[in-house]
Design a protein around this motif. Structure first.
Motif, mmCIF file in Angstrom:
data_model
loop_
_atom_site.group_PDB
_atom_site.id
_atom_site.type_symbol
_atom_site.label_atom_id
_atom_site.label_comp_id
_atom_site.label_asym_id
_atom_site.label_seq_id
_atom_site.Cartn_x
_atom_site.Cartn_y
_atom_site.Cartn_z
ATOM 1 N N PRO A 46 0.771 -1.093 -0.061
ATOM 2 C CA PRO A 46 -0.047 0.116 -0.066
ATOM 3 C C PRO A 46 1.047 1.392 0.051
ATOM 4 C CG PRO A 46 -0.717 -1.460 1.537
ATOM 5 C CD PRO A 46 0.513 -1.974 1.150
ATOM 6 N N PRO A 47 0.420 2.242 -0.478
ATOM 7 C CA PRO A 47 1.112 3.667 -0.433
ATOM 8 C C PRO A 47 1.610 4.119 0.805
ATOM 9 C CG PRO A 47 -0.927 3.996 -1.321
ATOM 10 C CD PRO A 47 -0.953 2.329 -1.287
ATOM 11 N N THR A 48 1.184 3.604 1.772
ATOM 12 C CA THR A 48 1.422 4.406 3.255
ATOM 13 C C THR A 48 2.476 3.347 3.744
ATOM 14 O OG1 THR A 48 -0.173 2.749 4.202
ATOM 15 C CG2 THR A 48 -0.784 5.028 3.723
ATOM 16 N N TRP A 49 2.777 2.150 3.116
ATOM 17 C CA TRP A 49 3.855 1.377 3.671
ATOM 18 C C TRP A 49 5.614 2.079 3.141
ATOM 19 C CZ3 TRP A 49 3.345 -4.825 4.100
ATOM 20 C CH2 TRP A 49 1.928 -4.796 4.897
ATOM 21 N N LEU A 50 6.465 1.697 4.012
ATOM 22 C CA LEU A 50 7.811 2.039 3.666
ATOM 23 C C LEU A 50 8.335 1.093 2.937
ATOM 24 C CD1 LEU A 50 9.654 4.465 4.670
ATOM 25 C CD2 LEU A 50 10.421 2.829 6.138
ATOM 26 N N GLU A 99 18.097 -2.667 2.129
ATOM 27 C CA GLU A 99 19.645 -2.768 2.986
ATOM 28 C C GLU A 99 20.211 -4.036 2.636
ATOM 29 O OE1 GLU A 99 18.615 -3.196 7.000
ATOM 30 O OE2 GLU A 99 17.015 -1.658 6.901
ATOM 31 N N ASN A 100 21.540 -3.742 2.078
ATOM 32 C CA ASN A 100 22.315 -4.914 1.677
ATOM 33 C C ASN A 100 22.057 -5.640 0.561
ATOM 34 O OD1 ASN A 100 24.160 -4.227 4.013
ATOM 35 N ND2 ASN A 100 22.758 -5.770 5.032
ATOM 36 N N GLY A 101 21.264 -4.616 -0.505
ATOM 37 C CA GLY A 101 20.706 -5.374 -1.763
ATOM 38 C C GLY A 101 19.520 -6.101 -1.398
ATOM 39 N N SER A 102 18.925 -5.971 -0.587
ATOM 40 C CA SER A 102 17.623 -6.906 -0.131
ATOM 41 C C SER A 102 16.645 -5.572 -0.081
ATOM 42 C CB SER A 102 17.745 -7.752 1.211
ATOM 43 O OG SER A 102 16.679 -8.304 1.392
ATOM 44 N N ARG A 103 15.371 -5.869 -0.393
ATOM 45 C CA ARG A 103 14.264 -4.832 -0.521
ATOM 46 C C ARG A 103 13.373 -5.448 0.739
ATOM 47 N NH1 ARG A 103 11.261 -2.588 -5.518
ATOM 48 N NH2 ARG A 103 13.342 -2.348 -5.869
ATOM 49 N N SER A 104 12.925 -4.515 1.588
ATOM 50 C CA SER A 104 11.963 -4.956 2.878
ATOM 51 C C SER A 104 11.051 -3.865 2.641
ATOM 52 C CB SER A 104 12.790 -4.951 4.229
ATOM 53 O OG SER A 104 13.907 -5.752 4.222
ATOM 54 N N TYR A 105 9.811 -4.360 3.250
ATOM 55 C CA TYR A 105 8.551 -3.608 3.549
ATOM 56 C C TYR A 105 8.146 -3.536 4.667
ATOM 57 C CZ TYR A 105 8.226 -3.881 -1.565
ATOM 58 O OH TYR A 105 8.474 -3.724 -3.039
ATOM 59 N N TYR A 106 7.712 -2.159 5.181
ATOM 60 C CA TYR A 106 7.503 -2.212 6.659
ATOM 61 C C TYR A 106 5.951 -1.160 6.644
ATOM 62 C CZ TYR A 106 12.280 -2.868 7.399
ATOM 63 O OH TYR A 106 13.694 -3.456 7.512
ATOM 64 N N CYS A 107 4.944 -1.976 7.511
ATOM 65 C CA CYS A 107 3.704 -1.492 7.350
ATOM 66 C C CYS A 107 3.827 -0.007 8.050
ATOM 67 C CB CYS A 107 2.746 -2.476 8.233
ATOM 68 S SG CYS A 107 3.217 -2.400 10.024
ATOM 69 N N ASP A 108 2.516 0.693 7.979
ATOM 70 C CA ASP A 108 2.523 2.080 8.441
ATOM 71 C C ASP A 108 2.749 2.041 9.965
ATOM 72 O OD1 ASP A 108 0.054 0.870 8.489
ATOM 73 O OD2 ASP A 108 -0.892 2.560 7.966
ATOM 74 N N ASP A 109 2.376 1.122 10.677
ATOM 75 C CA ASP A 109 2.327 1.156 12.137
ATOM 76 C C ASP A 109 3.934 0.978 12.597
ATOM 77 O OD1 ASP A 109 -0.278 1.510 12.733
ATOM 78 O OD2 ASP A 109 -0.741 -0.750 12.679
#
Length: 67
Positions: free
Chosen positions: A31-35, A39-49
């Motif tokens: 979702p657009p609110t997620w970050l 890091e070290n060539g690996s993509r991670s997603y973080y929820c808005d909370d």
């Protein structure tokens, strides 16, 4: 943190999941609110909370291992 952030959902498609709490997005895209962080060539997603909770560490460019 070496966590996979895409995992199969109930219908077999890959859902995006938060790298910290495991919350699923319910779709193949975050979702657009997620970050999104790379890091070290690996993509991670973080929820808005989780992003809101750790915003100072994220903006300070600290590795997620430090949060």
């Amino acid at each position: 943190m070496d966590e996979q952030t895409h995992s199969p959902g109930p219908d077999g498609t890959e859902d995006v999941a938060c790298a910290l709490c495991g919350t699923r997005s319910g779709s193949e895209t975050a979702p657009p609110t997620w970050l999104c962080s790379v890091e070290n060539g690996s993509r991670s997603y973080y929820c808005d909370d989780c992003a809101r909770t750790h915003i100072r560490a994220i903006e300070g460019r600290l590795d997620s291992a430090w949060w």
